[in-house]
Structure formats: C-alpha cells, structure tokens
Design an enzyme around this catalytic site. Structure first.
Site, PDB file in Angstrom:
ATOM      1  N   CYS A   2      35.235  55.025  40.839  1.00  0.00           N
ATOM      2  CA  CYS A   2      34.070  55.903  40.956  1.00  0.00           C
ATOM      3  C   CYS A   2      34.203  56.722  42.240  1.00  0.00           C
ATOM      4  O   CYS A   2      34.672  56.230  43.251  1.00  0.00           O
ATOM      5  CB  CYS A   2      32.743  55.171  40.982  1.00  0.00           C
ATOM      6  SG  CYS A   2      32.415  54.229  39.502  1.00  0.00           S
ATOM      7  N   ARG A  28      39.453  58.916  40.808  1.00  0.00           N
ATOM      8  CA  ARG A  28      38.789  57.623  41.025  1.00  0.00           C
ATOM      9  C   ARG A  28      38.069  57.118  39.779  1.00  0.00           C
ATOM     10  O   ARG A  28      37.533  56.013  39.765  1.00  0.00           O
ATOM     11  CB  ARG A  28      37.785  57.733  42.178  1.00  0.00           C
ATOM     12  CG  ARG A  28      38.423  58.049  43.499  1.00  0.00           C
ATOM     13  CD  ARG A  28      37.391  58.156  44.575  1.00  0.00           C
ATOM     14  NE  ARG A  28      36.875  56.868  44.977  1.00  0.00           N
ATOM     15  CZ  ARG A  28      37.344  56.138  45.971  1.00  0.00           C
ATOM     16  NH1 ARG A  28      38.357  56.571  46.669  1.00  0.00           N
ATOM     17  NH2 ARG A  28      36.810  54.979  46.269  1.00  0.00           N
ATOM     18  N   TRP A  71      33.762  55.455  36.624  1.00  0.00           N
ATOM     19  CA  TRP A  71      34.673  54.574  35.889  1.00  0.00           C
ATOM     20  C   TRP A  71      33.783  53.416  35.454  1.00  0.00           C
ATOM     21  O   TRP A  71      33.307  52.629  36.279  1.00  0.00           O
ATOM     22  CB  TRP A  71      35.803  54.081  36.794  1.00  0.00           C
ATOM     23  CG  TRP A  71      36.838  53.310  36.043  1.00  0.00           C
ATOM     24  CD1 TRP A  71      37.907  53.811  35.376  1.00  0.00           C
ATOM     25  CD2 TRP A  71      36.894  51.888  35.867  1.00  0.00           C
ATOM     26  NE1 TRP A  71      38.616  52.793  34.790  1.00  0.00           N
ATOM     27  CE2 TRP A  71      38.024  51.605  35.077  1.00  0.00           C
ATOM     28  CE3 TRP A  71      36.099  50.834  36.293  1.00  0.00           C
ATOM     29  CZ2 TRP A  71      38.389  50.314  34.707  1.00  0.00           C
ATOM     30  CZ3 TRP A  71      36.445  49.543  35.929  1.00  0.00           C
ATOM     31  CH2 TRP A  71      37.582  49.299  35.141  1.00  0.00           C
ATOM     32  N   ASN A  97      29.121  53.151  44.092  1.00  0.00           N
ATOM     33  CA  ASN A  97      30.489  52.707  43.832  1.00  0.00           C
ATOM     34  C   ASN A  97      30.559  51.216  44.135  1.00  0.00           C
ATOM     35  O   ASN A  97      30.123  50.785  45.196  1.00  0.00           O
ATOM     36  CB  ASN A  97      31.451  53.480  44.759  1.00  0.00           C
ATOM     37  CG  ASN A  97      32.894  53.143  44.483  1.00  0.00           C
ATOM     38  OD1 ASN A  97      33.202  52.500  43.478  1.00  0.00           O
ATOM     39  ND2 ASN A  97      33.778  53.553  45.364  1.00  0.00           N
ATOM     40  N   GLY A  98      31.065  50.440  43.197  1.00  0.00           N
ATOM     41  CA  GLY A  98      31.177  48.993  43.408  1.00  0.00           C
ATOM     42  C   GLY A  98      30.518  48.231  42.275  1.00  0.00           C
ATOM     43  O   GLY A  98      30.184  48.812  41.236  1.00  0.00           O
ATOM     44  N   GLU A 467      58.035  46.557  36.599  1.00  0.00           N
ATOM     45  CA  GLU A 467      57.383  47.819  36.955  1.00  0.00           C
ATOM     46  C   GLU A 467      57.617  48.870  35.857  1.00  0.00           C
ATOM     47  O   GLU A 467      56.724  49.649  35.530  1.00  0.00           O
ATOM     48  CB  GLU A 467      57.899  48.318  38.320  1.00  0.00           C
ATOM     49  CG  GLU A 467      57.605  49.786  38.656  1.00  0.00           C
ATOM     50  CD  GLU A 467      56.144  50.202  38.562  1.00  0.00           C
ATOM     51  OE1 GLU A 467      55.269  49.338  38.431  1.00  0.00           O
ATOM     52  OE2 GLU A 467      55.896  51.421  38.575  1.00  0.00           O
ATOM     53  N   LYS A 471      54.777  51.135  33.900  1.00  0.00           N
ATOM     54  CA  LYS A 471      54.807  52.604  33.843  1.00  0.00           C
ATOM     55  C   LYS A 471      54.759  53.093  32.397  1.00  0.00           C
ATOM     56  O   LYS A 471      53.978  53.963  32.044  1.00  0.00           O
ATOM     57  CB  LYS A 471      56.076  53.082  34.560  1.00  0.00           C
ATOM     58  CG  LYS A 471      56.045  54.338  35.291  1.00  0.00           C
ATOM     59  CD  LYS A 471      55.330  54.394  36.626  1.00  0.00           C
ATOM     60  CE  LYS A 471      54.044  53.672  36.781  1.00  0.00           C
ATOM     61  NZ  LYS A 471      53.751  53.131  38.076  1.00  0.00           N
ATOM     62  N   GLU A 474      51.207  52.298  30.715  1.00  0.00           N
ATOM     63  CA  GLU A 474      50.002  52.991  31.158  1.00  0.00           C
ATOM     64  C   GLU A 474      50.008  54.469  30.784  1.00  0.00           C
ATOM     65  O   GLU A 474      48.944  55.061  30.619  1.00  0.00           O
ATOM     66  CB  GLU A 474      49.756  52.802  32.659  1.00  0.00           C
ATOM     67  CG  GLU A 474      50.737  53.487  33.562  1.00  0.00           C
ATOM     68  CD  GLU A 474      50.447  53.241  35.045  1.00  0.00           C
ATOM     69  OE1 GLU A 474      49.289  53.070  35.423  1.00  0.00           O
ATOM     70  OE2 GLU A 474      51.417  53.235  35.820  1.00  0.00           O
ATOM     71  N   HIS A 490      65.400  32.682  25.886  1.00  0.00           N
ATOM     72  CA  HIS A 490      64.384  31.629  25.927  1.00  0.00           C
ATOM     73  C   HIS A 490      63.098  32.087  25.232  1.00  0.00           C
ATOM     74  O   HIS A 490      62.035  31.539  25.495  1.00  0.00           O
ATOM     75  CB  HIS A 490      64.111  31.224  27.377  1.00  0.00           C
ATOM     76  CG  HIS A 490      65.338  30.686  28.051  1.00  0.00           C
ATOM     77  ND1 HIS A 490      65.823  29.418  27.813  1.00  0.00           N
ATOM     78  CD2 HIS A 490      66.224  31.282  28.898  1.00  0.00           C
ATOM     79  CE1 HIS A 490      66.922  29.233  28.512  1.00  0.00           C
ATOM     80  NE2 HIS A 490      67.200  30.353  29.168  1.00  0.00           N
ATOM     81  N   LYS A 584      42.671  55.653  39.744  1.00  0.00           N
ATOM     82  CA  LYS A 584      43.706  55.599  40.789  1.00  0.00           C
ATOM     83  C   LYS A 584      43.407  54.525  41.829  1.00  0.00           C
ATOM     84  O   LYS A 584      44.300  53.864  42.321  1.00  0.00           O
ATOM     85  CB  LYS A 584      43.786  56.974  41.454  1.00  0.00           C
ATOM     86  CG  LYS A 584      44.872  57.109  42.495  1.00  0.00           C
ATOM     87  CD  LYS A 584      46.205  57.335  41.850  1.00  0.00           C
ATOM     88  CE  LYS A 584      47.344  57.358  42.828  1.00  0.00           C
ATOM     89  NZ  LYS A 584      48.578  56.864  42.219  1.00  0.00           N
TER      90      LYS A 584
HETATM   91  C1  F6R Z   1      50.232  51.771  38.301  1.00  0.00           C
HETATM   92  C2  F6R Z   1      49.422  51.798  39.483  1.00  0.00           C
HETATM   93  C3  F6R Z   1      48.600  50.609  39.807  1.00  0.00           C
HETATM   94  C4  F6R Z   1      48.472  50.442  41.334  1.00  0.00           C
HETATM   95  C5  F6R Z   1      47.464  49.335  41.653  1.00  0.00           C
HETATM   96  C6  F6R Z   1      47.338  49.121  43.152  1.00  0.00           C
HETATM   97  O1  F6R Z   1      50.998  52.930  38.193  1.00  0.00           O
HETATM   98  O2  F6R Z   1      49.388  52.764  40.187  1.00  0.00           O
HETATM   99  O3  F6R Z   1      49.087  49.450  39.213  1.00  0.00           O
HETATM  100  O4  F6R Z   1      49.705  50.149  41.874  1.00  0.00           O
HETATM  101  O5  F6R Z   1      46.231  49.654  41.124  1.00  0.00           O
HETATM  102  O6  F6R Z   1      46.872  50.267  43.780  1.00  0.00           O
HETATM  103  P1  F6R Z   1      47.100  50.502  45.315  1.00  0.00           P
HETATM  104  O7  F6R Z   1      48.548  50.701  45.524  1.00  0.00           O
HETATM  105  O8  F6R Z   1      46.283  51.692  45.662  1.00  0.00           O
HETATM  106  O9  F6R Z   1      46.623  49.244  46.027  1.00  0.00           O
END
Ligand code: F6R
Length: 589
Positions: A2, A28, A71, A97-98, A467, A471, A474, A490, A584
């Site tokens: 948010c 956000r 959000w 926010n929260g 990772e 990627k 998402e 396994h 984000k």
């Molecule tokens: C995936 C992604 C998230 C962040 C996670 C932590 O592409 O960006 O998994 O890595 O939400 O966010 P930060 O790095 O801001 O603590």
C-alpha cells in the site's frame, strides 16, 4: 505494501499533485486507489479499482488532500474496501498501510456504540475510533495518539479532517516521509520519498511512535507522551534519480539491461568499510543471513559463497522463520539482512528480535534511509538505482555481487574478489546485447504454452535454480520448481513427461554431474535447456553464458533466466511489471 500520499498547500489544486505522487508508489500495491480532498469544509472522495496510472480520475476540488494505492489484505478488491475510509459523520477520512492485528475486537466495540461500518477493512476502525474521541471533545492530535497506542501491528495511517483542514500522520512500523518546499509553501507526505522527490529534496523522516500534524508548518510529536519534537530537515543530495522506462517497453526489461552497469556500482564500496565488516563477520559467534523471497535466495547463495571462498559457515534463514532460531542469538552474534526495499515486514521483525538479544545487525539494502538501515549497526547500499518492476532483477545480482565481495574480504582476498567481479561485470555487459535477447525470446516462443518448468543446479547454482523458479512463476504464472540436481531421482523426476522443459544451470567446474542429470531427464522425454558456457549434446536449446570464474557463474546464469521470465510473461499477455497479487514492498506479514 500500500502506498500513502498527502499534500498540503494554500493555493494549488491538490488532486493533480496527489495523482502524480501516487503513480510513483504504484509498485507498493495496485489493486485499487483512492483520494480525498477538502473544499468548503466537506470531504470529496474518488475511489476506483485498478491502477492509478491506467484509470482516469474524476476531478476533486480543494487544495489539501490524501491518497492511497491498495494491496488488499482485509476484504476483497472492491470500491467499498478501497481507501480512504470515513467515519459516520463524513468529516474524518483515513488512509492506512499495515495490518491492525486487533481490529476485530475494536470493531465489535465500536458497533456496540452504534458506529456503522461500510467496508470489510481493518482500516475503517481508525476513522470511527477518532470520531468517537472527537465526540467527547478530545483534540484530533490526542485522538490520533490514543488510536495509535490502541492498535496492534506494524502500521502507518494518515487522517484528514474536513473542518480543521489538518492532516495528521502516525507511524509505528511502516515508513512515512515529509517533504517541504519552502518557497511555495507546499508540504508533501508519502510512504516513499520517490513520490515527491521531483518536487522537493528537503525531507523529514517520521520515526516509529511519532506523529506529524500538517497545517501551515509540519509539527512533530512523540506519540507516547504528546511532547513536541524537533526534526532535522535533510537535503537529499544529487540529481533526482531517473526511474523512467526510457526507450524500454517495461521497467523489468530496463532493469535487466541496467545490469550492464549495476554489478560494478554494487562493488564500488569503501575498502576500509568492507574490511571492517569482514572483521565483524570473522569475529562473530554465529552469523545469520536473513531475507525474504528472492533476497532469501541471495542469502542461500551467500551460504555457498562463504563456504567456498572463506571456509566459513554462515546460516541462511528465511526471515519469516527466524523466530525459531532466536535461542541461538548472543550479543556476539551477527545478523545480516538482505533486502532491496529495506522495509520488508518479516525481515524487520526478525531484526527486532536480534536487537532485543543484543546481537549486531548489518543490512544490505538498495533504498537509503529505509527502516532496516535505521535499525542496523551498519548498512551497505547496493547502489542498483531505483528498481521499479515488482520482480527483482538488478537488485538481486547486486546483492549477490556484494555478498561475494564480503566473502572474499573475509578470506583476506579483497583484491581477488574485486578482480573476479570486475571480470564478471564486463562479461555481463557484453552478454546483454539485442542478439542475446532475441535468442532467449525464441526459446520463450517454444515453451510459453507449457504449464510446468523444472530447473536444476548443483552447488552454487542450486540457490539459483530456486530463484529461477520464483522469477518464472511470478512473471509468467507458469508453475516452476528448482531442485538440487542430486535430488532429481528422489522424487522430482516423476514430473518429467514428454516435452517438459527442464532448465539445467551449469557451472564452469565439475560440470559432469549436472550434465548427467540433464541426460537422465532427456531420456525421459524432457526438453533440455542448457544454460552454460559450453554446448553439450544433452541440450535441446543452448543459452550461452560467459566463461567466468566458478564463483560468479551463478550470477551470469541468472541473467538469461530473468530475460526468459520477462518474455514468457509478455507472450502470455501479462502485465510483467505488476504481476497479479504481488507488490514490490511487502510491509505486512
Ligand atoms: C521477487 C521479489 C521478492 C522480494 C521479497 C523481498 O522477484 O522481488 O521475492 O525479493 O519480497 O523484498 P525486499 O528485497 O525488498 O526485502
């Protein structure tokens, strides 16, 4: 999660400024957005579903207002659940926010007192709590203080009062920053400095358990005792950072391409500071690397790198699970947080636990002055520049580069670390060319209709396989899963059918075992995609990566995966910069 904005001045219409600021906070959360302004002592509200940048807003009168991009946490994505929320008298509006952890009990007691709720949100209780206090003659400031102390959880909220034309903001766990433009008598408020940095660089940070009352001049108060506090006006140095897409169609693509430069910027650190932190690591009794999501995968990578280069065992823990390890924390323990935003709630909460135990905290972040830098004994900036796309790319490789440099420093080989990483940066620069992108786009065209992708890696490339799965999932919404190559037999190999894409991440040394895994899945019909510096007959599709040092191979291997995820998302028609259900900055647990 948010985004909050606020604007106070005495001549200009507030809405265009609020819209402009909120657009910059869209990352956000982008489920819905809303604004409220005041004119003739009345509140004017506009709320809509979708992104503020893609929906046209109705005009609102008034020179003072607040806004919010949501959000959704409590209640579906509907207009009724969109902020701002108001009290029964329609004079108090709130954005938040929260998560208010105890909202249900407060809501029940307010309903008993006759308050009428319109939304399913936790936020709405704030407007009614304040209404209740004002009914009994309490000042708005005292009521916000009382409300702030009543609610549990990590929160920030902003209140707009139609009659007094005051904006009051309270912070406890979620960031709020005030911007001041003295010559034109304008005051900005936001949960991220990016919202107004193009308008002023003079800022004041609100700390936890503080509130700010905005009317003519901002006045700051300690929310615990109501005493006025003086705040330092900070001038943000340098040019306003460019966070535009430029010639690129998407932020994600731009940020992938930014990696031509960001690895070098990441390792451009002060040698003395690196050596100082390396000494702390070497002397610590227990080292924990913590992070969430992609950042947690960087912590996992760090575990391998420290083991390989510095012969040092570090623990990597997903921040949301850190609580389970707190009994290991001593004052001599070191906790290193990896985070792009510096605001991730689970990481902050883990750091608070570490702080209570007296352990030392180091953070590796991209956003300066974030909550994590404030709680840390020492903080590194990764210098990746603003990362806007929700899917992290350049911040990830910068975090990997800096943790690698730290491992070399711990081993007393800082110069060698520099050399290896500079070599990598040059090769990444050469690799990111249009021909390379075309080659990966072609692969995306072949596999974009698949619903399952497996990724395997061994050693340093194992965390990269995990990772890679994040990627791909998402951005493309294709189910993807990463495995250690040795784990295939396994269980996971049962998923391999005729044509299942299996991406094989190959290092530059001891490649035999992972190639054997490639041959095994190929014999079961897999479409094998090799990410490697050399081609192999096991590969149906080869993506060449540069011949780098073994330690930095995983960083180079991740880059084609980022491009592949991007093109898969595009071919499947997704909004790759803003994938569904994500945000984000994950500021709620
Ligand atoms: C995936 C992604 C998230 C962040 C996670 C932590 O592409 O960006 O998994 O890595 O939400 O966010 P930060 O790095 O801001 O603590």
């Amino acid at each position: 999660m948010c985004g909050i904005v606020g604007y106070w001045n005495n001549q200009k219409n507030a809405l265009p400024i609020l819209i402009d600021s909120l657009k910059k906070l869209e990352y956000r959360g982008y489920d819905s957005f809303g604004f409220v302004t005041i004119s003739d002592s009345k509140l004017y509200v506009e709320r809509q579903i979708g992104k503020v940048s893609s929906v046209k807003c109705r005009d609102l009168p008034g020179i003072v207002g607040i806004g919010h991009t949501r959000w959704a946490t409590h209640g579906k994505v509907t207009e009724t659940n969109t902020h701002p929320h108001r009290d029964c008298t329609n004079t108090i509006a709130v954005v938040h926010n929260g998560i208010i952890e105890n909202f249900q009990e407060i809501k029940s007691s307010l309903i008993e007192k006759g308050h009428r709720f319109l939304s399913e949100t936790d936020t709405e209780i704030l407007a009614h709590l304040i209404e209740e206090d004002l009914k009994f003659g309490m000042s708005l400031k005292n009521s916000v203080m009382k409300t702030g102390s009543l609610i549990k959880g990590r929160n920030a909220f902003v209140v707009l009062h139609a009659l007094t034309k005051e904006i009051i903001a309270f912070r406890n766990g979620s960031p709020l920053i005030i911007g001041i433009k003295k010559d034109s008598n304008e005051i900005f408020l936001a949960s991220d400095i990016q919202a107004f940095l193009d308008k002023t660089k003079e800022v004041m940070y609100l700390d936890d358990e503080e509130l700010v009352l905005i009317k003519e001049n901002p006045e700051f108060y300690d929310a615990k005792n109501g005493e006025k506090i003086e705040k330092r006006l900070i001038s943000i140095a340098g040019e306003v950072e460019e966070s535009q897409k430029g010639d690129y169609s998407h932020f994600m693509l731009k940020e992938i391409m930014d990696q031509k430069e960001t690895i070098i910027s990441a390792i451009n650190q002060d040698d003395l500071e690196i050596m100082h932190v390396a000494k702390e690591i070497n002397e610590a009794k227990g080292i924990f690397f913590i992070g969430c999501g992609t950042a947690a995968r960087v912590c996992h990578f760090a575990e391998y790198v420290f083991s390989h280069i510095a012969n040092k065992h570090i623990n990597f823990i997903t921040a949301s699970e850190f609580e389970n390890y707190k009994h290991f924390l001593l004052p001599e323990t070191l906790v290193i947080a990896i985070s792009q935003s510096g605001e991730t709630a689970d990481v902050l909460e883990a750091l608070e636990v570490a702080k209570q135990k007296g352990s030392k905290i180091i953070s590796v972040v991209n956003v300066s002055n974030s909550s994590m830098t404030k709680i840390s004994d020492y903080s590194f900036l990764i210098n990746a520049g603003v990362e806007k796309a929700v899917a992290s790319t350049k911040a990830t490789t910068s975090q990997m580069a800096i943790t690698t440099l730290l491992a070399y420093a711990c081993a007393g080989k800082l110069r060698e670390g520099d050399r290896v990483l500079v070599d990598l940066a040059g090769k990444v620069n050469d690799m990111l060319n249009p021909r390379y992108s075309e080659h990966i786009k072609k692969l995306a065209q072949i596999i974009h209709k698949k619903e399952n992708i497996l990724i395997i890696g061994r050693g340093l490339n194992y965390p990269i396989s995990l990772e890679s799965a994040i990627k791909i999932m998402e951005v493309s919404y294709i189910h993807a899963q990463g495995f250690a190559g040795g784990e295939l037999k396994h269980g996971p190999i049962a998923l391999v059918e005729e044509g299942t894409p299996v991406i094989v991440l190959v290092g530059n040394e001891n490649t035999g075992e992972v190639i054997n895994n490639a041959i095994e899945v190929k014999s079961r019909g897999a479409y094998v995609i090799g990410i490697a510096s050399k081609n192999n007959q096991a590969f149906d599709y080869w993506i060449k990566t540069p011949n780098t040092d073994e330690i930095t191979t995983p960083i180079a291997n991740l880059i084609p995966i980022q491009l592949l995820s991007f093109y898969l998302g595009i071919l499947r028609g997704h909004d790759v910069d803003y994938p569904r259900s994500l945000a984000k900055s994950v500021t709620v647990k």
